[in-house]
Enzyme design. Sequence first.
Site, short mmCIF file in Angstrom:
data_model
loop_
_atom_site.label_atom_id
_atom_site.label_comp_id
_atom_site.label_asym_id
_atom_site.label_seq_id
_atom_site.Cartn_x
_atom_site.Cartn_y
_atom_site.Cartn_z
CG ASN A 113 -8.47 5.95 -4.31
OD1 ASN A 113 -9.34 5.15 -4.18
ND2 ASN A 113 -8.49 7.14 -3.86
CB THR A 129 -9.20 -0.87 -7.35
OG1 THR A 129 -9.38 0.36 -6.44
CG2 THR A 129 -8.44 -1.85 -6.63
CG ASP A 149 -8.65 5.12 -0.08
OD1 ASP A 149 -9.80 5.51 -0.32
OD2 ASP A 149 -8.15 3.89 -0.75
N GLY A 168 -13.56 -1.70 -6.66
CA GLY A 168 -15.09 -0.90 -6.46
C GLY A 168 -14.96 -0.17 -5.14
N GLY A 169 -13.72 0.22 -4.42
CA GLY A 169 -13.74 0.80 -3.49
C GLY A 169 -14.27 0.41 -2.32
CB THR A 222 -6.08 0.57 -6.32
OG1 THR A 222 -6.90 1.75 -6.68
CG2 THR A 222 -5.48 0.91 -5.02
CB SER A 224 -7.09 -0.34 1.47
OG SER A 224 -7.60 -0.88 0.51
CB SER A 225 -12.50 -1.14 0.82
OG SER A 225 -12.95 -0.01 1.69
NE ARG A 267 -4.13 1.71 1.08
CZ ARG A 267 -5.15 1.90 0.30
NH1 ARG A 267 -5.27 1.58 -0.86
NH2 ARG A 267 -6.15 2.71 0.61
N1 GLY Z 1 -8.43 2.95 -3.14
C1 GLY Z 1 -9.54 1.81 -2.77
C2 GLY Z 1 -9.09 1.12 -1.67
O1 GLY Z 1 -7.91 0.86 -1.41
O2 GLY Z 1 -10.10 0.61 -0.89
#
Ligand code: GLY
Length: 568
Positions: free
Chosen positions: A399, A379, A421, A471-472, A397, A450-451, A106
């Site tokens: 983002n 992503t 984020d 998909g965030g 990603t 993050s998700s 990340r």
């Molecule tokens: N940028 C989307 C995530 O990391 O969840």
Amino acid sequence: MSFLRKYLPVLVAFFLFCTVVGAQIVPFPYEIQKTVVADSAVVVTAHPLATSVGLAILHKGGNAVDAAVAVQFALAVVYPQAGNIGGGGFMIYRGKDGQTAALDYREKAPAAATETMFQDSAGNVIAVKSRLGIFASGVPGTVDGMWEAHRKYGRLSWGELVTPAIELAEKGFQITEQEAKNLHAERYTFVRQSSVMPAFVKLEEWQAGDWLIQKELAQTLARIAGYGRDGFYTGGTAMLIVNEMTKRGGLISYEDLSTYKSVWRTPLEFDYKDLHIIAMPPPSSGGIILRQLLGMIEGYPLKTYGFHSVQAIHLMAEAERRSYADRAGHMGDPDFWKVPLKQLTDTAYIRSRMADFDPAKVSASAGIQAGKVKESEETTHFSIVDAEGNAVSVTTTLNDSYGSRVVVTGAGFILNNEMDDFSAKPGAPNLYGAVGGKANAVAPGKRPLSSMTPCIITRKGVAWMVVGTPGGTTIPTSVFQIIANVAEFDMPLPDAVKAGRFHHQWKPDKIFVEEGAVSEEIMNQLGAMGHIVEPRGPIGRVEAILRLGDGRWQGVADSRGDDAAGGY
Ligand code: GLY
């Protein structure tokens, strides 16, 4: 010596061009396979050329990690909206011997970042600052992540894995209709955010079949092929990033780059009925949310309720509402914030969160808070299994689609906008409408929450499913629904991936439903229970692999994009 240092990447690239498998030569228009059944190995990615690169590496004797590294670099060329070297991601690995690993590459906030950097002097959030332009980017993690994964598990040489991407960037490739539309839609933003006209912009409208040639990106990739992670984090590439920052007042320094390190973390592993799930721990919220969602529905007869029935959607949405409240209250980078991982994933705690669940009535998000514990949405995901039984699940990603839209002058790649984020201010929604607080505040060197939810699932001790999606904030709920569709509603994988999806994230207090996914009647019934149901565009682009009853693999690429599956 300095002569050698200067020309080594060029020599390496030339040598590798002569030995490369050449499998990325796929005629246009691409024949996109959405479903494949294979005896030995499968690759599923967001782009047919990246899938073909992954397969070629496997054919060459590479393992699943080799293929993943090559796919990551190939996507950075052929899928610029999310594939990247200027972003970051997470990798879940399970070896044929059952060994598991989670790699966190990340992005990190630069050392000069501050908690209020996205607020004005009156404390108001300047949303655009964290989403577009020079301040939006965290220190990229992708190249270091791939270097680490390769060091630990790779078999082929590093150069062999980067070369297909160099070739695609140098010689170019033909873009799909979807990519042409996306690039055209972003042309003015690219021009506004970049110091020079990037390869992604041309005067006439992009058309399907046009060639996208990225010479500067090819040179950057050649430096990475020649010098490994140092070809990005030190020397020429790092200087180009720092020059871009200096020119425009950005914060990423040479030291931020040279000291960036990806981290091997202990995967978050848990059981759901007869499935064993291997997922990402913080700084992703994805693994915890998935654990909570599955735990919250486990005691209910979901299968009897039926797929997309009012009871099923109500139950799942109510679970999502509770889990996302925990996300906002408790989750952040574990290196900076004490995430109460043990409590959040504890069975008794998860059950207690559903104690006030009413099967007939909606709960108000305002009445739900994070549990009391002692703590364009883009992503891309790819899933790979190799012939030996190793599996890799990667979500990576920039983002937002095309990240910050800042293309590094002379280096040809796009920088992420992952700083969005973070919580710019407690309670202020980000790009995905997600809110957070102190746990996810900006701090120097911190990773934004993050998700992303790359997963590998085993059943009876063998790999059963490899899955993930972009998909965030909708990522964990999409993965949750794929697992429910297959394990509870007995759907074949292609149907499970194709099925419409819905999403609730506590705030805003709404169920978002893919256009046409559920009938008017079901929407009205959910409305009568007190839900606000809002139709929206596509949710996620799932790339999944499933072991069939006869032991073969089935790979499925989402029909919501150009995603392609391949195998042998
Ligand atoms: N940028 C989307 C995530 O990391 O969840």
